[in-house]
Design a protein around this motif. Structure first.
Motif, PDB file in Angstrom:
ATOM      1  N   MET A   1       0.853  -1.172   0.000  1.00  0.00           N
ATOM      2  CA  MET A   1       0.000   0.000   0.000  1.00  0.00           C
ATOM      3  C   MET A   1       0.894   1.229   0.000  1.00  0.00           C
ATOM      4  SD  MET A   1      -3.214   0.972   2.469  1.00  0.00           S
ATOM      5  CE  MET A   1      -2.389   0.938   4.012  1.00  0.00           C
ATOM      6  N   ARG A  46      -0.537   0.496   8.756  1.00  0.00           N
ATOM      7  CA  ARG A  46      -1.675   0.393   7.840  1.00  0.00           C
ATOM      8  C   ARG A  46      -2.967   0.979   8.429  1.00  0.00           C
ATOM      9  NH1 ARG A  46      -3.203  -2.532   3.349  1.00  0.00           N
ATOM     10  NH2 ARG A  46      -5.386  -3.119   3.299  1.00  0.00           N
ATOM     11  N   VAL A  63      -4.587   6.964  -0.812  1.00  0.00           N
ATOM     12  CA  VAL A  63      -4.101   5.643  -0.472  1.00  0.00           C
ATOM     13  C   VAL A  63      -4.322   4.730  -1.672  1.00  0.00           C
ATOM     14  CG1 VAL A  63      -4.344   3.667   1.072  1.00  0.00           C
ATOM     15  CG2 VAL A  63      -4.610   5.981   1.972  1.00  0.00           C
ATOM     16  N   SER A  64      -3.272   4.051  -2.056  1.00  0.00           N
ATOM     17  CA  SER A  64      -3.324   3.130  -3.184  1.00  0.00           C
ATOM     18  C   SER A  64      -2.914   1.746  -2.703  1.00  0.00           C
ATOM     19  CB  SER A  64      -2.370   3.628  -4.272  1.00  0.00           C
ATOM     20  OG  SER A  64      -2.047   2.609  -5.159  1.00  0.00           O
ATOM     21  N   GLU A  65      -3.633   0.733  -3.118  1.00  0.00           N
ATOM     22  CA  GLU A  65      -3.302  -0.630  -2.717  1.00  0.00           C
ATOM     23  C   GLU A  65      -2.126  -1.195  -3.473  1.00  0.00           C
ATOM     24  OE1 GLU A  65      -4.300  -2.474  -0.185  1.00  0.00           O
ATOM     25  OE2 GLU A  65      -5.635  -0.906   0.485  1.00  0.00           O
ATOM     26  N   GLU A  67       1.630  -1.770  -4.863  1.00  0.00           N
ATOM     27  CA  GLU A  67       2.982  -1.677  -4.297  1.00  0.00           C
ATOM     28  C   GLU A  67       3.797  -0.708  -5.128  1.00  0.00           C
ATOM     29  OE1 GLU A  67       4.292  -3.464  -1.621  1.00  0.00           O
ATOM     30  OE2 GLU A  67       2.260  -4.175  -1.222  1.00  0.00           O
TER      31      GLU A  67
END
Length: 68
Positions: A1, A46, A63-65, A67
Protein backbone atom coordinates in the motif's frame (compact mmCIF):
# COMPACT_ATOMS: atom_id res chain seq x y z
CA UNK A 1 0.00 0.00 0.00
CA UNK A 2 1.22 3.49 -0.83
CA UNK A 3 0.17 6.83 0.69
CA UNK A 4 0.62 10.40 -0.55
CA UNK A 5 -0.93 13.78 0.17
CA UNK A 6 -2.44 15.97 -2.52
CA UNK A 7 -0.77 19.25 -1.58
CA UNK A 8 -3.29 21.37 -3.44
CA UNK A 9 -6.14 19.93 -1.35
CA UNK A 10 -4.48 19.92 2.08
CA UNK A 11 -5.69 22.77 4.29
CA UNK A 12 -3.44 22.08 7.28
CA UNK A 13 -5.97 20.52 9.66
CA UNK A 14 -3.24 17.96 10.54
CA UNK A 15 -5.57 15.22 11.72
CA UNK A 16 -3.19 12.89 9.90
CA UNK A 17 -0.40 13.91 12.25
CA UNK A 18 -2.57 13.00 15.23
CA UNK A 19 -3.69 9.67 13.82
CA UNK A 20 -0.54 8.52 12.00
CA UNK A 21 2.48 10.59 13.05
CA UNK A 22 4.91 7.91 11.85
CA UNK A 23 3.70 8.35 8.26
CA UNK A 24 3.24 12.11 7.87
CA UNK A 25 5.27 15.30 8.25
CA UNK A 26 4.22 18.95 8.21
CA UNK A 27 6.00 21.62 6.19
CA UNK A 28 6.89 25.12 7.40
CA UNK A 29 3.43 26.37 6.40
CA UNK A 30 1.56 23.67 8.33
CA UNK A 31 0.61 21.47 5.38
CA UNK A 32 0.98 17.71 5.57
CA UNK A 33 3.11 15.60 3.26
CA UNK A 34 4.52 12.09 3.21
CA UNK A 35 8.31 11.89 2.91
CA UNK A 36 9.38 9.71 0.01
CA UNK A 37 10.88 7.08 2.31
CA UNK A 38 7.52 6.67 4.13
CA UNK A 39 5.20 6.44 1.14
CA UNK A 40 5.24 2.65 1.19
CA UNK A 41 3.00 1.80 4.15
CA UNK A 42 4.27 -0.91 6.45
CA UNK A 43 1.79 -3.35 7.99
CA UNK A 44 2.20 -1.79 11.44
CA UNK A 45 1.14 1.62 10.07
CA UNK A 46 -1.68 0.39 7.84
CA UNK A 47 -4.66 0.98 10.16
CA UNK A 48 -3.38 4.39 11.30
CA UNK A 49 -2.87 5.57 7.70
CA UNK A 50 -6.34 4.37 6.69
CA UNK A 51 -7.83 6.17 9.71
CA UNK A 52 -5.98 9.35 8.71
CA UNK A 53 -7.33 9.10 5.16
CA UNK A 54 -10.90 8.57 6.42
CA UNK A 55 -10.62 11.55 8.79
CA UNK A 56 -9.08 14.08 6.40
CA UNK A 57 -11.73 16.81 5.95
CA UNK A 58 -10.34 17.75 2.54
CA UNK A 59 -9.83 14.14 1.34
CA UNK A 60 -6.24 15.09 0.54
CA UNK A 61 -4.73 11.75 1.62
CA UNK A 62 -4.44 9.33 -1.27
CA UNK A 63 -4.10 5.64 -0.47
CA UNK A 64 -3.32 3.13 -3.18
CA UNK A 65 -3.30 -0.63 -2.72
CA UNK A 66 -0.60 -1.07 -5.34
CA UNK A 67 2.98 -1.68 -4.30
CA UNK A 68 5.62 0.93 -5.10
Amino acid sequence: MKVTVNGSRCQGHNRCMILAPAAFEVDEFGYAFVPEDRQEVTEDRREAVLAAARNCPERAILVSEEEG
